[in-house]
Motif scaffolding. Sequence first.
Motif, PDB file in Angstrom:
ATOM      1  N   GLU A  66      37.449  27.078 -34.496  1.00 10.85           N
ATOM      2  CA  GLU A  66      38.062  26.390 -35.768  1.00 10.85           C
ATOM      3  C   GLU A  66      37.160  26.830 -36.863  1.00 10.85           C
ATOM      4  O   GLU A  66      35.993  26.907 -36.706  1.00 10.85           O
ATOM      5  CB  GLU A  66      37.928  25.039 -35.403  1.00 10.85           C
ATOM      6  CG  GLU A  66      38.523  24.066 -36.735  1.00 10.85           C
ATOM      7  CD  GLU A  66      39.974  23.967 -36.555  1.00 10.85           C
ATOM      8  OE1 GLU A  66      40.789  24.397 -35.323  1.00 10.85           O
ATOM      9  OE2 GLU A  66      40.606  24.078 -37.587  1.00 10.85           O
ATOM     10  N   PRO A 124      36.207   7.749 -24.645  1.00 14.71           N
ATOM     11  CA  PRO A 124      36.800   7.804 -25.881  1.00 14.71           C
ATOM     12  C   PRO A 124      37.302   9.025 -26.557  1.00 14.71           C
ATOM     13  O   PRO A 124      38.489   9.331 -27.109  1.00 14.71           O
ATOM     14  CB  PRO A 124      36.212   7.018 -26.932  1.00 14.71           C
ATOM     15  CG  PRO A 124      35.099   6.461 -25.851  1.00 14.71           C
ATOM     16  CD  PRO A 124      34.815   7.323 -24.724  1.00 14.71           C
ATOM     17  N   ASN A 125      36.249   9.895 -26.285  1.00 19.74           N
ATOM     18  CA  ASN A 125      36.754  11.535 -27.187  1.00 19.74           C
ATOM     19  C   ASN A 125      36.149  12.369 -26.222  1.00 19.74           C
ATOM     20  O   ASN A 125      34.945  13.004 -26.068  1.00 19.74           O
ATOM     21  CB  ASN A 125      35.889  11.440 -28.299  1.00 19.74           C
ATOM     22  CG  ASN A 125      36.092  12.798 -28.894  1.00 19.74           C
ATOM     23  OD1 ASN A 125      37.003  13.620 -28.879  1.00 19.74           O
ATOM     24  ND2 ASN A 125      35.325  13.104 -29.981  1.00 19.74           N
ATOM     25  N   SER A 167      31.139  11.802 -27.561  1.00 15.34           N
ATOM     26  CA  SER A 167      32.253  11.576 -26.477  1.00 15.34           C
ATOM     27  C   SER A 167      32.334  10.153 -26.276  1.00 15.34           C
ATOM     28  O   SER A 167      33.233   9.540 -26.065  1.00 15.34           O
ATOM     29  CB  SER A 167      31.785  12.268 -25.116  1.00 15.34           C
ATOM     30  OG  SER A 167      30.671  11.770 -24.670  1.00 15.34           O
ATOM     31  N   ASN A 205      40.166  22.041 -25.152  1.00 13.08           N
ATOM     32  CA  ASN A 205      41.355  21.652 -25.033  1.00 13.08           C
ATOM     33  C   ASN A 205      41.634  21.109 -23.573  1.00 13.08           C
ATOM     34  O   ASN A 205      41.718  21.694 -22.500  1.00 13.08           O
ATOM     35  CB  ASN A 205      42.416  22.565 -25.008  1.00 13.08           C
ATOM     36  CG  ASN A 205      43.858  22.211 -25.071  1.00 13.08           C
ATOM     37  OD1 ASN A 205      44.381  21.268 -24.255  1.00 13.08           O
ATOM     38  ND2 ASN A 205      44.725  22.754 -25.822  1.00 13.08           N
ATOM     39  N   ARG A 254      36.327   7.866 -17.940  1.00 21.21           N
ATOM     40  CA  ARG A 254      37.377   8.211 -19.010  1.00 21.21           C
ATOM     41  C   ARG A 254      36.354   8.026 -20.256  1.00 21.21           C
ATOM     42  O   ARG A 254      35.710   7.155 -20.406  1.00 21.21           O
ATOM     43  CB  ARG A 254      38.506   7.329 -19.107  1.00 21.21           C
ATOM     44  CG  ARG A 254      39.590   7.886 -19.867  1.00 21.21           C
ATOM     45  CD  ARG A 254      40.972   7.214 -19.772  1.00 21.21           C
ATOM     46  NE  ARG A 254      41.792   7.366 -20.688  1.00 21.21           N
ATOM     47  CZ  ARG A 254      41.948   6.649 -21.856  1.00 21.21           C
ATOM     48  NH1 ARG A 254      41.408   5.459 -21.982  1.00 21.21           N
ATOM     49  NH2 ARG A 254      42.836   6.875 -22.793  1.00 21.21           N
ATOM     50  N   SER A 267      44.089  19.812 -21.697  1.00 21.97           N
ATOM     51  CA  SER A 267      45.272  19.732 -21.277  1.00 21.97           C
ATOM     52  C   SER A 267      45.317  19.925 -19.944  1.00 21.97           C
ATOM     53  O   SER A 267      44.307  20.654 -19.482  1.00 21.97           O
ATOM     54  CB  SER A 267      46.145  20.579 -22.038  1.00 21.97           C
ATOM     55  OG  SER A 267      45.803  21.834 -21.916  1.00 21.97           O
ATOM     56  N   ASN A 314      36.619  23.586 -30.266  1.00 22.14           N
ATOM     57  CA  ASN A 314      37.162  22.437 -29.288  1.00 22.14           C
ATOM     58  C   ASN A 314      37.564  22.869 -28.115  1.00 22.14           C
ATOM     59  O   ASN A 314      38.314  23.759 -27.753  1.00 22.14           O
ATOM     60  CB  ASN A 314      38.440  22.078 -30.234  1.00 22.14           C
ATOM     61  CG  ASN A 314      38.216  21.772 -31.773  1.00 22.14           C
ATOM     62  OD1 ASN A 314      37.113  21.255 -31.969  1.00 22.14           O
ATOM     63  ND2 ASN A 314      39.111  22.180 -32.546  1.00 22.14           N
ATOM     64  N   GLY A 342      44.775   3.972 -17.731  1.00 23.77           N
ATOM     65  CA  GLY A 342      44.922   5.200 -18.271  1.00 23.77           C
ATOM     66  C   GLY A 342      44.255   6.261 -17.695  1.00 23.77           C
ATOM     67  O   GLY A 342      44.288   7.510 -18.256  1.00 23.77           O
ATOM     68  N   HIS A 362      38.870  26.609 -28.368  1.00 24.55           N
ATOM     69  CA  HIS A 362      39.433  27.135 -29.466  1.00 24.55           C
ATOM     70  C   HIS A 362      38.676  27.073 -30.627  1.00 24.55           C
ATOM     71  O   HIS A 362      37.981  26.029 -30.830  1.00 24.55           O
ATOM     72  CB  HIS A 362      40.820  26.369 -29.847  1.00 24.55           C
ATOM     73  CG  HIS A 362      41.396  26.719 -30.863  1.00 24.55           C
ATOM     74  ND1 HIS A 362      42.277  27.642 -31.298  1.00 24.55           N
ATOM     75  CD2 HIS A 362      41.113  25.995 -32.160  1.00 24.55           C
ATOM     76  CE1 HIS A 362      42.503  27.819 -32.616  1.00 24.55           C
ATOM     77  NE2 HIS A 362      41.944  26.629 -33.174  1.00 24.55           N
TER      78      HIS A 362
END
Lengths: 263, 269
Positions: free
Chosen positions: A40, A180-181, A199, A80, A178, A82, A78, A211, A38
Amino acid sequence: MIRAMGTAASGMKAQQLNIDTIANNLANVNTTGYKKQHAEFQDLLYEKVLPGGQVDAQGRAVPTRVEIGHGVKMVSTNKNFSQGTVVSTSNPLDVMIEGDGFFQLRMPDGTIKYTRDGSFKLDAERNVVTSQGYRLEPAIVVPSDAVELSVSRDGLINVRLAGNDSDLQEVGQIELARFPNSAGLETRGGNIFAESPASGAPLLATPGVDGVGETASGFLEMSNVETVDELVNMISAQRAYELNSKTITMADEMLRIVNGLKR
Amino acid sequence: MIKSLNTAQQAMQMEQVRIEALANNLANVDSTGFRQILTRVVAKNAPEITGQDPQTVPTAQALTRGGTAPGGRTTPPSGGTAQPTVTLHATDTRPGQIGPTGRDTDVAIMGRGYFVVQTEAGERYTRAGSFQLDNERRLVTPDGDPVLGQGGAVTLDGQEFSIEPDGTVTVDGAVRGRLRLVDFGDATRLEHEGSNRLAAPPGVEPQEVPAEEIVLAQGHLEGSNVDPIDVLVDMIAAQRAFEMQTKVLTTEDSLLDKSVNSLGRAAHV
């Protein structure tokens, strides 16, 4: 006037980048593990022709100001992360991560890269590899006399050997990474991401722990692109592009008038 | 005669400044949380500028006579009724459209208030809630500036976090604090700094928004409050006003031409 044209040009360029991002999303609407992007936008610096809060001779604060902006810039695209749509394939080597986390891949140059694309195959030496031939890390080798393979929810790969109907033999354990960002991961193409300073360092865990999502065998995660959203964004980007071109036309017209003042 | 040339010139410059502000608004029609700049062209002695009571502002006629106006201002006699104009800029405080994005780091403010962001130049304010996590899992703007909560920067080091509608930040179920929201008595005086940030000029003080008035929407973003229709109409008006001034210029030019060239010639005969 010249500044207004530059400002409008920045608007048109920004909308062009916007359309490029949307077009890439739409092109990858069926790509396994693709994460949509996306664009920005932010406004650019302002020139303070007359800064606010000035005090006049009588000591009163003059409430006026004149600040002129220079247009717009794209500040980030960015990703996404999801969850994408789920497709059932009944191929036990197709593994989907339900939740956070990435598969680790050992690249030919020795470095580790990451992916969400779980459409694994076996290469000539029976290593578990991606469609491009990059090995899953930690490496897993499937014996040549295995007739059945299954992957459990916590990433344990078991095979049933020929002639041994009752026992399952453990062949390996998938470990997920995994970050952190996740949005800060560098995109390398080929459904592959690389670690970057934005990241953070990866944390390794078995699926379902700390997690990290669980592994689902026989399913693939497709892209998370929503075509309706992308088309709406594309329409609004096109109209914003048109509006900025109107500014250029108007500024051009005014310059033409000024040029025609003195013959 | 020269004076009306100057008047027309000044008016043209004002319309040009206006067009530039409108062009910037239009270019930022997609910028998150953008607050457009409203422009108004007013006379130099307008009450908005001098702060005087509108009843005591000297009329154009009083200016031509010169003398002392109420309030002790002396003005020299001016040759005509012309009042120079200036452009006023104000920040439009109307909210933009809020829509869902599906990203859990995006936050939109439903109602009044501004997020507080820590930059090297001090605190800045923004409505753009398109936040991200940096590699220390702090909530930051796309430029990397931390978003401030009640106790400073907000760190979301956990597996799950949520930002409640009242601004409370919870990480893995435990409350970590609350996001800071401020509002201003006159938010139209906030200055644009670029990068979707607004700065408070001297004289404009931020006031903390009390907790019971904070309404946030996680997973949503506020868009720009630019209305393209208004901007285009204003642009057309500014362009035509510009054109009218050029007519004044050309009329003055031909009058000057007559008086310089034709009158002089007649005297020779």
